[in-house]
Design a protein around this motif. Structure first.
Motif, PDB file in Angstrom:
ATOM      1  N   ALA A  76      19.853  -3.048  -9.868  1.00  0.00           N
ATOM      2  CA  ALA A  76      18.452  -3.219 -10.252  1.00  0.00           C
ATOM      3  C   ALA A  76      17.548  -3.379  -9.037  1.00  0.00           C
ATOM      4  CB  ALA A  76      18.309  -4.430 -11.163  1.00  0.00           C
ATOM      5  N   PHE A  77      16.315  -2.920  -9.186  1.00  0.00           N
ATOM      6  CA  PHE A  77      15.292  -3.125  -8.149  1.00  0.00           C
ATOM      7  C   PHE A  77      13.943  -3.367  -8.815  1.00  0.00           C
ATOM      8  CE2 PHE A  77      15.868   1.474  -8.775  1.00  0.00           C
ATOM      9  CZ  PHE A  77      14.589   1.843  -9.172  1.00  0.00           C
ATOM     10  N   ASP A  78      13.025  -3.876  -8.009  1.00  0.00           N
ATOM     11  CA  ASP A  78      11.651  -4.110  -8.441  1.00  0.00           C
ATOM     12  C   ASP A  78      10.718  -3.223  -7.631  1.00  0.00           C
ATOM     13  OD1 ASP A  78      13.202  -6.859  -8.632  1.00  0.00           O
ATOM     14  OD2 ASP A  78      11.570  -6.936 -10.102  1.00  0.00           O
ATOM     15  N   ILE A  79       9.731  -2.659  -8.277  1.00  0.00           N
ATOM     16  CA  ILE A  79       8.684  -1.928  -7.559  1.00  0.00           C
ATOM     17  C   ILE A  79       7.340  -2.560  -7.897  1.00  0.00           C
ATOM     18  CG2 ILE A  79       7.582   0.286  -7.102  1.00  0.00           C
ATOM     19  CD1 ILE A  79       9.941   1.753  -7.919  1.00  0.00           C
ATOM     20  N   GLN A  80       6.551  -2.788  -6.877  1.00  0.00           N
ATOM     21  CA  GLN A  80       5.184  -3.245  -7.099  1.00  0.00           C
ATOM     22  C   GLN A  80       4.233  -2.208  -6.528  1.00  0.00           C
ATOM     23  OE1 GLN A  80       3.839  -6.081  -8.700  1.00  0.00           O
ATOM     24  NE2 GLN A  80       1.959  -4.887  -8.414  1.00  0.00           N
ATOM     25  N   ALA A  81       3.422  -1.619  -7.380  1.00  0.00           N
ATOM     26  CA  ALA A  81       2.378  -0.679  -6.951  1.00  0.00           C
ATOM     27  C   ALA A  81       1.026  -1.361  -7.107  1.00  0.00           C
ATOM     28  CB  ALA A  81       2.423   0.591  -7.796  1.00  0.00           C
ATOM     29  N   THR A  82       0.243  -1.346  -6.038  1.00  0.00           N
ATOM     30  CA  THR A  82      -1.043  -2.038  -6.055  1.00  0.00           C
ATOM     31  C   THR A  82      -2.148  -1.090  -5.600  1.00  0.00           C
ATOM     32  OG1 THR A  82       0.104  -4.081  -5.477  1.00  0.00           O
ATOM     33  CG2 THR A  82      -2.295  -4.067  -5.207  1.00  0.00           C
ATOM     34  N   ALA A  83      -3.174  -0.965  -6.417  1.00  0.00           N
ATOM     35  CA  ALA A  83      -4.353  -0.180  -6.024  1.00  0.00           C
ATOM     36  C   ALA A  83      -5.216  -1.082  -5.149  1.00  0.00           C
ATOM     37  CB  ALA A  83      -5.118   0.287  -7.254  1.00  0.00           C
ATOM     38  N   VAL A  84      -5.134  -0.884  -3.831  1.00  0.00           N
ATOM     39  CA  VAL A  84      -5.847  -1.795  -2.931  1.00  0.00           C
ATOM     40  C   VAL A  84      -7.308  -1.392  -2.770  1.00  0.00           C
ATOM     41  CG1 VAL A  84      -3.809  -2.541  -1.665  1.00  0.00           C
ATOM     42  CG2 VAL A  84      -5.099  -0.553  -0.863  1.00  0.00           C
ATOM     43  N   ARG A  85      -7.619  -0.150  -3.121  1.00  0.00           N
ATOM     44  CA  ARG A  85      -9.009   0.304  -2.996  1.00  0.00           C
ATOM     45  C   ARG A  85      -9.228   1.508  -3.900  1.00  0.00           C
ATOM     46  NH1 ARG A  85     -13.657  -1.254   0.428  1.00  0.00           N
ATOM     47  NH2 ARG A  85     -15.212   0.235  -0.299  1.00  0.00           N
ATOM     48  N   THR A  86     -10.223   1.436  -4.732  1.00  0.00           N
ATOM     49  CA  THR A  86     -10.586   2.568  -5.581  1.00  0.00           C
ATOM     50  C   THR A  86     -12.014   2.971  -5.260  1.00  0.00           C
ATOM     51  OG1 THR A  86      -9.104   1.797  -7.346  1.00  0.00           O
ATOM     52  CG2 THR A  86     -10.808   3.381  -7.961  1.00  0.00           C
ATOM     53  N   ASN A  87     -12.149   4.171  -4.703  1.00  0.00           N
ATOM     54  CA  ASN A  87     -13.476   4.707  -4.408  1.00  0.00           C
ATOM     55  C   ASN A  87     -13.898   5.629  -5.543  1.00  0.00           C
ATOM     56  OD1 ASN A  87     -13.622   3.401  -1.817  1.00  0.00           O
ATOM     57  ND2 ASN A  87     -12.180   4.947  -1.059  1.00  0.00           N
ATOM     58  N   ARG A  88     -14.987   6.365  -5.326  1.00  0.00           N
ATOM     59  CA  ARG A  88     -15.462   7.220  -6.402  1.00  0.00           C
ATOM     60  C   ARG A  88     -14.451   8.313  -6.731  1.00  0.00           C
ATOM     61  NH1 ARG A  88     -21.496   9.297  -5.890  1.00  0.00           N
ATOM     62  NH2 ARG A  88     -20.633   9.818  -3.847  1.00  0.00           N
ATOM     63  N   SER A  89     -13.870   8.927  -5.712  1.00  0.00           N
ATOM     64  CA  SER A  89     -12.947  10.033  -5.998  1.00  0.00           C
ATOM     65  C   SER A  89     -11.576   9.858  -5.343  1.00  0.00           C
ATOM     66  CB  SER A  89     -13.566  11.370  -5.548  1.00  0.00           C
ATOM     67  OG  SER A  89     -13.723  11.389  -4.142  1.00  0.00           O
ATOM     68  N   THR A  90     -11.365   8.828  -4.539  1.00  0.00           N
ATOM     69  CA  THR A  90     -10.051   8.587  -3.934  1.00  0.00           C
ATOM     70  C   THR A  90      -9.593   7.167  -4.229  1.00  0.00           C
ATOM     71  OG1 THR A  90     -10.993   7.839  -1.832  1.00  0.00           O
ATOM     72  CG2 THR A  90     -10.436  10.183  -2.006  1.00  0.00           C
ATOM     73  N   GLN A  91      -8.275   6.994  -4.166  1.00  0.00           N
ATOM     74  CA  GLN A  91      -7.680   5.692  -4.471  1.00  0.00           C
ATOM     75  C   GLN A  91      -6.540   5.450  -3.492  1.00  0.00           C
ATOM     76  OE1 GLN A  91      -5.931   5.428  -8.437  1.00  0.00           O
ATOM     77  NE2 GLN A  91      -7.036   3.511  -8.778  1.00  0.00           N
ATOM     78  N   HIS A  92      -6.478   4.245  -2.946  1.00  0.00           N
ATOM     79  CA  HIS A  92      -5.463   3.884  -1.950  1.00  0.00           C
ATOM     80  C   HIS A  92      -4.503   2.863  -2.537  1.00  0.00           C
ATOM     81  CE1 HIS A  92      -6.998   5.816   1.793  1.00  0.00           C
ATOM     82  NE2 HIS A  92      -8.065   5.935   1.023  1.00  0.00           N
ATOM     83  N   TRP A  93      -3.221   3.126  -2.338  1.00  0.00           N
ATOM     84  CA  TRP A  93      -2.157   2.317  -2.939  1.00  0.00           C
ATOM     85  C   TRP A  93      -1.192   1.805  -1.884  1.00  0.00           C
ATOM     86  CZ3 TRP A  93      -1.931   1.793  -8.303  1.00  0.00           C
ATOM     87  CH2 TRP A  93      -2.749   2.671  -9.049  1.00  0.00           C
TER      88      TRP A  93
END
Lengths: 278, 278
Positions: A76-93
């Motif tokens: 088993a493993f854990d994954i954490q995905a976090t949207a650290v920044r959401t702009n108008r047309s781009t998103q950083h994870w």
């Protein structure tokens, strides 16, 4: 009609937990096992998949960087995905893959960053043309045999240049492989499988030296050059993959790769930096 | 003998705070200001610098990925460098650059990952040879003039192929620039300045189209192919830089770059994915 899930879908099965948004749990897949851990392409695909399954996702993948801090252990493993920044047309994870360590500690195995974006129609131009190649059917498929490396069986690989050296005789040569490749069991191409396919090339140092030295990817970055519609066009067809090393220096070399559709559309470009022992 | 710090050292000045290990504070530099924020190369160098100044650092940089989530505003910023995994010879880092936002929020401007490693002597091989070039002194230096873009003045740029188009007439051409480049005010090369120099190439879409469309780097990955001794050999000499676009598709293109020493040693390879508007 089969109702058995594809091995890749089984490997990528994630459960969105109730602990917090973007927290997923999964289990390593024996089907994609490499020598001392999962095939790195699967790990990259898992990091991407956690973003693609996140409820806050904006757009489609543009860039994916995966850092292999440690091999995942079986289980088993854990994954954490976090949207650290959401702009108008781009998103950083940012993404982390962890496993329980000894004595209640957490074992950080993988970090990743992902950029997604809502693409818009613009002027477009392909400057990296697909090399000339024989038809896929005219190239022999690699016969894996009882190598003990499970993930190799999951891909249909037809190298027409730079295949695995037939003699490990230390002769120096170029480091470029050209190959037709697709899932061994038919599965329509998607972003996760494209991420995995970007890591399908064996370490260039083996080819460059015709020597089987210990080597492993430390970090891979893949840029996606298509939207969902262009991926759908590829379907279950072959991809033409090219990979070559550029600089080998004191324990690390870089390896560039490109993947085209059979029709000649560049789908992804990828670079990785690889550790080698001697 | 001058005791004034070099502009790059001023731009990279970080204060290790007492809040927690790996937390640094700094201030954006007017000397490296771009149009709507700092020159991205400086931001990449800052992310790397925080790792290089971390008390737990192991080895020298191997890989650096920087994601430009938002432009930094003028003024103070925070950097957090965290060693998420330390192995026997490699170390994995995550870095964030933040600024205070409105109403007490935190503004995430930049994420980065860094791999450092203790290199060992191994078989080495350079397969990416430096292109033929005129002597640096035989190439005209770009005269920046009152462009209002401060960072350009910090570099001595001598392009001998693919310079900024003299006419923005929309004519289609290749996208490759070849240039001699170094700090305008002499400064011995180090890993931070090499990281910055990897981002010194203007957006390839401008050259490819001879059209000045809005464009900005979204993510850059740089691989370092030298140790400290090889960097020291370069000193304040010129670097030969090459950059070219590969695929331009619906709002994003990738751009590959290489930097050699004047003697022909490949110092770094870099790739970035760049947003363009139309």
């Amino acid at each position: 009609m089969s109702t058995t899930p594809h091995p890749f879908d089984k490997a990528l099965a994630l459960h969105h937990s109730d602990i917090r948004v973007g927290h997923f749990t999964g289990t390593t897949s024996p089907d994609y096992w490499n020598m001392v851990g999962p095939f790195g392409g699967t790990t990259a695909a898992l990091a991407l998949q956690s973003v693609l399954q996140h409820p806050d996702l904006l757009g489609t993948p543009i860039a994916l960087t995966v850092n292999y801090a440690a091999a995942l252990g079986e289980g088993a493993f854990d994954i954490q995905a976090t949207a650290v920044r959401t702009n108008r047309s781009t998103q950083h994870w940012t993404v982390t893959i962890t496993q329980p360590g000894a004595d209640g500690t957490t074992n950080m195995t993988t970090t990743a960053t992902v950029v997604t974006a809502a693409r818009r129609d613009t002027w477009s131009q392909a400057d990296l043309t697909m090399p000339e190649a024989p038809k896929p059917e005219a190239v022999d498929r690699i016969s894996i045999g009882p190598s003990g490396v499970a993930w190799l069986d999951q891909y249909e690989m037809r190298p027409f240049s730079g295949g695995i050296p037939s003699k490990w005789d230390g002769s120096l040569q170029h480091s470029e492989t050209r190959i037709w490749v697709r899932d061994a069991q038919a599965r329509p191409l998607d972003f996760a499988s494209l991420a995995a396919l970007s890591d399908v090339f064996y370490p260039r140092v083996w080819l460059r030296r015709a020597k089987h030295v210990p080597a492993g990817t430390v970090s891979i970055t893949t840029y996606f050059h298509v939207g969902a519609a262009e991926l759908a066009e590829v379907g279950t067809g072959y991809l033409l993959g090219c990979a070559a090393g550029q600089q080998f220096f004191n324990g690390f070399f870089d390896q560039k790769a490109q993947l085209w559709s059979e029709k000649g559309a560049l789908l992804a470009t990828s670079n990785q930096i690889v550790y080698y022992k001697e």
